[in-house]
Design a protein around this motif. Structure first.
Motif, PDB file in Angstrom:
ATOM      1  N   ALA A   1      38.280 -20.076 -13.540  1.00  0.00           N
ATOM      2  CA  ALA A   1      37.197 -19.154 -13.867  1.00  0.00           C
ATOM      3  C   ALA A   1      37.601 -18.198 -14.986  1.00  0.00           C
ATOM      4  O   ALA A   1      36.743 -17.699 -15.726  1.00  0.00           O
ATOM      5  N   GLN A   2      38.891 -17.945 -15.128  1.00  0.00           N
ATOM      6  CA  GLN A   2      39.381 -17.024 -16.156  1.00  0.00           C
ATOM      7  C   GLN A   2      39.544 -17.690 -17.519  1.00  0.00           C
ATOM      8  O   GLN A   2      39.754 -17.005 -18.520  1.00  0.00           O
TER       9      GLN A   2
ATOM     10  N   GLY B   1      32.004 -16.988 -10.315  1.00  0.00           N
ATOM     11  CA  GLY B   1      31.262 -16.630 -11.519  1.00  0.00           C
ATOM     12  C   GLY B   1      31.114 -17.741 -12.538  1.00  0.00           C
ATOM     13  O   GLY B   1      30.698 -17.483 -13.672  1.00  0.00           O
ATOM     14  N   VAL B   2      31.430 -18.977 -12.149  1.00  0.00           N
ATOM     15  CA  VAL B   2      31.276 -20.122 -13.051  1.00  0.00           C
ATOM     16  C   VAL B   2      30.015 -20.880 -12.651  1.00  0.00           C
ATOM     17  O   VAL B   2      29.913 -21.350 -11.512  1.00  0.00           O
TER      18      VAL B   2
ATOM     19  N   LEU C   1      43.685 -24.620  -3.819  1.00  0.00           N
ATOM     20  CA  LEU C   1      42.394 -24.877  -4.455  1.00  0.00           C
ATOM     21  C   LEU C   1      41.715 -23.564  -4.841  1.00  0.00           C
ATOM     22  O   LEU C   1      41.168 -23.436  -5.944  1.00  0.00           O
ATOM     23  N   HIS C   2      41.749 -22.583  -3.940  1.00  0.00           N
ATOM     24  CA  HIS C   2      41.152 -21.284  -4.262  1.00  0.00           C
ATOM     25  C   HIS C   2      41.870 -20.636  -5.448  1.00  0.00           C
ATOM     26  O   HIS C   2      41.226 -20.051  -6.323  1.00  0.00           O
ATOM     27  N   ARG C   3      43.196 -20.758  -5.500  1.00  0.00           N
ATOM     28  CA  ARG C   3      43.955 -20.181  -6.614  1.00  0.00           C
ATOM     29  C   ARG C   3      43.607 -20.878  -7.925  1.00  0.00           C
ATOM     30  O   ARG C   3      43.450 -20.229  -8.963  1.00  0.00           O
ATOM     31  N   PHE C   4      43.476 -22.208  -7.866  1.00  0.00           N
ATOM     32  CA  PHE C   4      43.123 -22.928  -9.087  1.00  0.00           C
ATOM     33  C   PHE C   4      41.733 -22.509  -9.572  1.00  0.00           C
ATOM     34  O   PHE C   4      41.538 -22.272 -10.770  1.00  0.00           O
ATOM     35  N   VAL C   5      40.771 -22.440  -8.671  1.00  0.00           N
ATOM     36  CA  VAL C   5      39.402 -22.084  -9.060  1.00  0.00           C
ATOM     37  C   VAL C   5      39.376 -20.700  -9.705  1.00  0.00           C
ATOM     38  O   VAL C   5      38.699 -20.476 -10.718  1.00  0.00           O
TER      39      VAL C   5
END
Length: 260
Positions: A29-30, A93-94, A21-25
């Motif tokens: 964000a990119q 940052g989103v 989940l952290h990797r997807f977020v």
């Protein structure tokens, strides 16, 4: 010329694993430009039901949602999961805004009628169920809507609605204002020629090719409803549909579905 809007749908494979989940977020964000995130609930809701002594009921992969189950999935989808996602996105940052269908009246559903099976408090999405104007206002205000799988009927009743259906319906509703790309993110790199070979990704599929792949048995089982829904979205004005791995959304390996 319309702006591009990218709508991503994620499910349990990512939501159930904190590291993924952290990797997807971070990848989400990119992604540049306007975007929306739609999420399901993962296995956590079923675990919470079991912990409370409520046996999860599933028929053909779809959850039977009685009153007690609705309380739990609302807490889990619209509460814990949605707000956790929003917090992670803010940290990346989103400027995300978590919503159920009841918030801002953005998605109004109708309770599924009882036929062979009583699905309980499950909501289906008729025509004009999405308030595209409100979502457009939020997007233009530089907010990123994060939509969960809880909707409402306009009469005070919350409903549990399939997240794939929400993603497709929202994409169609916004197609008049944006060049919409609908991204279905799951645990495979795309649509595969060989389900046992993750590298056998079909890079592009058009409708005639899709019918042939189904006839040949290359595409079968659970992928068919997802792709049927995807091609229906293309016919309704969505620019393109992408099937990709949730952790590789900024990578070139994926399947792109096109009208022609």
């Amino acid at each position: 010329m319309k702006e591009t809007l990218k709508l991503f749908k994620i499910g349990g494979g990512v939501l159930d694993d904190d590291a993924q989940l952290h990797r997807f977020v971070q990848a989400f964000a990119q992604v540049p430009g306007r975007k929306i995130l739609v999420h399901g609930g993962g296995k956590g809701a079923s675990q919470m039901l079991s912990d409370l002594g409520i046996a999860p009921q599933m028929v053909q992969g779809r959850r039977i949602t009685d009153a007690a189950t609705l309380d739990v999935v609302t807490m889990f989808y619209a509460g814990k999961t949605n707000k956790q996602l929003v917090a992670l996105l803010q940290a990346s940052g989103v400027n995300a805004l978590g919503l159920s269908g009841a918030d801002g009246n953005v998605i109004r559903a109708v309770k599924r009628p009882v036929k062979d099976i009583d699905y309980g408090f499950v909501g289906d999405l008729p025509a004009n169920s999405v308030d595209a104007a409100t979502l457009h206002t939020l997007i233009q205000a530089e907010l990123t809507p994060v939509l969960c799988a809880i909707t409402h009927d306009g009469h005070g009743q919350l409903l549990n609605t399939n997240a794939d259906t929400i993603a497709s319906t929202v994409a169609r509703a916004l197609a008049g204002r944006y060049e919409v790309e609908l991204h279905y993110c799951f645990e495979k790199n795309g649509v595969l020629l060989d389900v046992n070979d993750d590298n056998s990704v079909i890079p592009q599929i058009v409708p005639a090719q899709y019918q042939q792949l189904k006839a040949d048995g290359v595409i079968a089982a659970g992928m068919i409803p997802k792709l049927d829904n995807a091609f229906a979205a293309l016919e309704a004005g969505v620019e393109k549909v992408v099937i990709e791995h949730a952790l590789n959304i900024n990578e070139p390996i994926k399947t792109v579905l096109c009208r022609s």
